[in-house]
Structures are given as structure tokens and as C-alpha cells.
Design a protein around this motif. Structure first.
Motif, short mmCIF file in Angstrom:
data_model
loop_
_atom_site.label_atom_id
_atom_site.label_comp_id
_atom_site.label_asym_id
_atom_site.label_seq_id
_atom_site.Cartn_x
_atom_site.Cartn_y
_atom_site.Cartn_z
N THR A 149 0.99 -1.18 0.06
CA THR A 149 0.09 -0.03 0.01
C THR A 149 0.80 1.29 0.29
N MET A 150 0.29 2.39 -0.30
CA MET A 150 1.02 3.59 -0.45
C MET A 150 1.11 4.29 0.73
N SER A 151 1.60 3.67 1.93
CA SER A 151 1.72 4.21 3.34
C SER A 151 2.80 5.06 3.45
N ARG A 152 2.88 5.87 4.37
CA ARG A 152 3.88 6.79 4.67
C ARG A 152 5.35 6.12 4.71
N PRO A 153 5.45 5.20 5.55
CA PRO A 153 6.59 4.51 5.68
C PRO A 153 7.22 4.09 4.40
N LEU A 154 6.40 3.47 3.68
CA LEU A 154 6.86 3.09 2.17
C LEU A 154 7.14 4.24 1.48
N ILE A 155 6.43 5.52 1.42
CA ILE A 155 6.89 6.74 0.85
C ILE A 155 8.23 7.27 1.31
N GLU A 156 8.37 7.18 2.46
CA GLU A 156 9.63 7.49 2.99
C GLU A 156 10.91 6.73 2.63
N ALA A 157 10.48 5.33 2.40
CA ALA A 157 11.43 4.57 2.11
C ALA A 157 11.80 4.48 0.48
N ARG A 158 10.66 5.04 -0.20
CA ARG A 158 10.87 5.30 -1.70
C ARG A 158 11.76 6.72 -1.83
N VAL A 159 11.74 7.68 -0.91
CA VAL A 159 12.58 8.72 -0.93
C VAL A 159 13.96 8.33 -0.75
N THR A 160 14.15 7.50 0.25
CA THR A 160 15.68 7.06 0.45
C THR A 160 16.20 6.31 -0.54
N ALA A 161 15.38 5.67 -1.07
CA ALA A 161 15.82 4.64 -2.41
C ALA A 161 16.04 5.66 -3.76
N VAL A 162 15.49 6.61 -3.79
CA VAL A 162 15.69 7.59 -5.00
C VAL A 162 16.74 8.25 -4.76
N ARG A 163 17.01 8.57 -3.46
CA ARG A 163 18.33 9.53 -3.07
C ARG A 163 19.50 8.38 -3.55
N GLN A 164 19.44 7.19 -3.12
CA GLN A 164 20.66 6.43 -3.30
C GLN A 164 20.75 6.31 -4.66
N TRP A 165 19.81 5.99 -5.45
CA TRP A 165 19.91 5.85 -6.79
C TRP A 165 20.34 7.17 -7.59
N LEU A 166 19.89 8.31 -6.99
CA LEU A 166 20.50 9.46 -7.77
C LEU A 166 21.80 9.68 -7.32
#
Length: 244
Positions: free
Chosen positions: A38-55
Motif C-alpha cells: 500500500t502507499m503508506s507513509r513508511p513506504l513513501i519515506e523508504a521510496r525517497v531514501t531509495a531514490v536518493r541512493q539511486w541519484l
């Protein structure tokens, strides 16, 4: 009498427009079953972290070189585009507004392309209760997504600009895939850009050229914060138009 298209036909027609439109459905109220989440806040926060690592990896830089809010803006823009694209297509193709809450969305937070997306069946099913105004999408799941991004210090102009940019991109992709729908798609986008949720977020010139009035910040992820600007970036305009 015109027949009402079945949900499977609607989904297939939307998905055929391209990867940002690809759509699946799940029973309304059903829990997500792996690999769906689900699009929960913890998973959205994890998404931001993953995007930061990718960038950071893409630029050959340490993680600290990429600002958190830059990664958050990039993540927000990608998710907004993913939610908006099939919804805009449904409205352009069938005049149907997909009504759903962010918590009802199932997705797979993979990197490197449009995330797999699934909406509750009731959002797509013809004849189910649904608003007739596409602005409900901006006031519903897109507003909820913006709230989830608040902890990352993203300004309202950036969030609004990301949504405007996502809408414009979706309209352009629809026009490329189905040229006969170009005018209808542009009309829908112009209507949404004039809504209270997006008023002033972008400028459209008389010749149809689109430019947002804020920056998504992705240029700052490049080494030395000297990345290329997006085609619709306000930083290509006079500084007075810039709102970040």
C-alpha cells in the motif's frame, strides 16, 4: 444505445497508451499481497531514501551530496505522474473520473521506471459511484500524496508544479499514442490547471508551450548541482517567474 465498456476493456485501452498508464485492479478493500504494497507513509519515506541512493549512484557521488528534498521531489513527481496518467486517460477516453483514496492504491516500489500500479476495482467499474469532476483527483489522492511529502520540506509551489508537470507529460504521451485525442487531452489539462489546486502552477503560451512556475530540483542531484534542466523548467525563464 451506446454500450458501456467493460472494466477489462477500459483497463486495456488505458494501459495501451504506455508504461505510465499501465494499470491493474484489485478487489476494493482487499489487503495488498506481495509483491504489492500500500502507499503508506513508511513506504513513501523508504521510496525517497531509495531514490536518493539511486541519484547519488547515478552521479558517482556520496549519498550526502544529494539533498533529501531533491530526492523527495523526484519521488513525488514520479508517483504523481503514475497516479495521474491513467486517471487522465480514463477521463479523456471515457469521461470517467477514477475515484479512489491514496490508501486504496497498491503498488510495487521498484526503481528504474514507472512503478507497477493497481487501483481498487470500484474505481474503474462503470456504474459505480464516482464524481463527475476530474478535479476530485487533485483534491483526493494527489492532495494526500502531497501531505505525505511535507516532512521532506517540499514547498507548496514545488508540489503543485510537479503535479502540473505530470499532467502535461501525461497529455503529451496520450497525444503521441492517440493523436486524435490530443485536443481532448489538452482541454482536460487546461481545465485542471485552472482549478484552485493548481492555479498559477504553470504557464501555457498561446502556441501551447508549457512551462511550470517552480523547479522540481533534479538538476541539483548532479555533481556540483549543475545538472541539465527539464524541458518545462522555470529556470529557463526570467528569475522573477521562479517560485521554489
Amino acid at each position: 444505445m451506446t454500450s458501456v465498456p467493460q472494466p477489462s476493456a477500459v483497463i486495456a485501452e488505458i494501459s495501451a497508451l504506455g508504461p505510465f498508464f499501465s494499470l491493474r485492479t484489485h478487489p476494493t478493500g482487499a489487503p495488498a499481497v506481495g509483491p504489492w504494497v500500500t502507499m503508506s507513509r513508511p513506504l513513501i519515506e523508504a521510496r525517497v531514501t531509495a531514490v536518493r541512493q539511486w541519484l547519488a549512484a547515478a552521479g558517482g557521488q556520496p549519498l550526502d551530496a544529494v539533498e533529501v528534498r531533491v530526492a523527495a521531489s523526484v519521488a513525488h513527481l514520479g508517483l504523481a505522474a503514475r497516479l495521474l496518467s491513467p486517471a487522465l486517460a480514463a477521463f479523456v477516453l471515457h469521461g470517467r473520473v477514477l475515484a479512489f483514496d491514496l490508501a486504496d492504491v497498491h503498488w510495487q516500489p521498484v526503481l528504474g521506471g514507472p512503478v507497477p500500479l493497481s487501483l481498487p476495482t470500484a474505481a474503474v467499474c462503470p456504474g459505480s459511484p464516482a464524481p463527475d469532476d476530474p478535479r476530485a483527483l487533485l483534491d483526493g489522492p494527489l492532495a494526500e500524496l502531497a501531505m505525505e511529502m511535507r516532512p521532506f520540506s517540499l514547498s507548496t509551489p514545488i508540489l503543485r508544479g510537479n503535479v502540473a508537470s505530470a499532467l502535461n507529460g501525461a497529455s503529451a504521451m496520450i497525444a503521441t499514442a492517440r493523436p486524435e485525442l490530443a485536443r481532448r487531452g489538452r482541454t482536460a489539462v487546461e481545465f485542471l490547471l485552472d482549478s484552485p489546486a493548481l492555479t498559477g502552477a504553470a504557464i501555457t503560451s498561446p502556441n501551447g508551450a508549457f512551462r511550470r512556475r517552480s523547479c522540481c530540483l533534479i538538476y541539483r542531484a548532479a555533481p556540483g548541482r549543475k545538472g541539465a534542466l527539464c524541458g518545462d523548467c522555470v529556470l529557463g525563464r526570467p528569475v522573477a517567474d521562479t517560485v521554489i
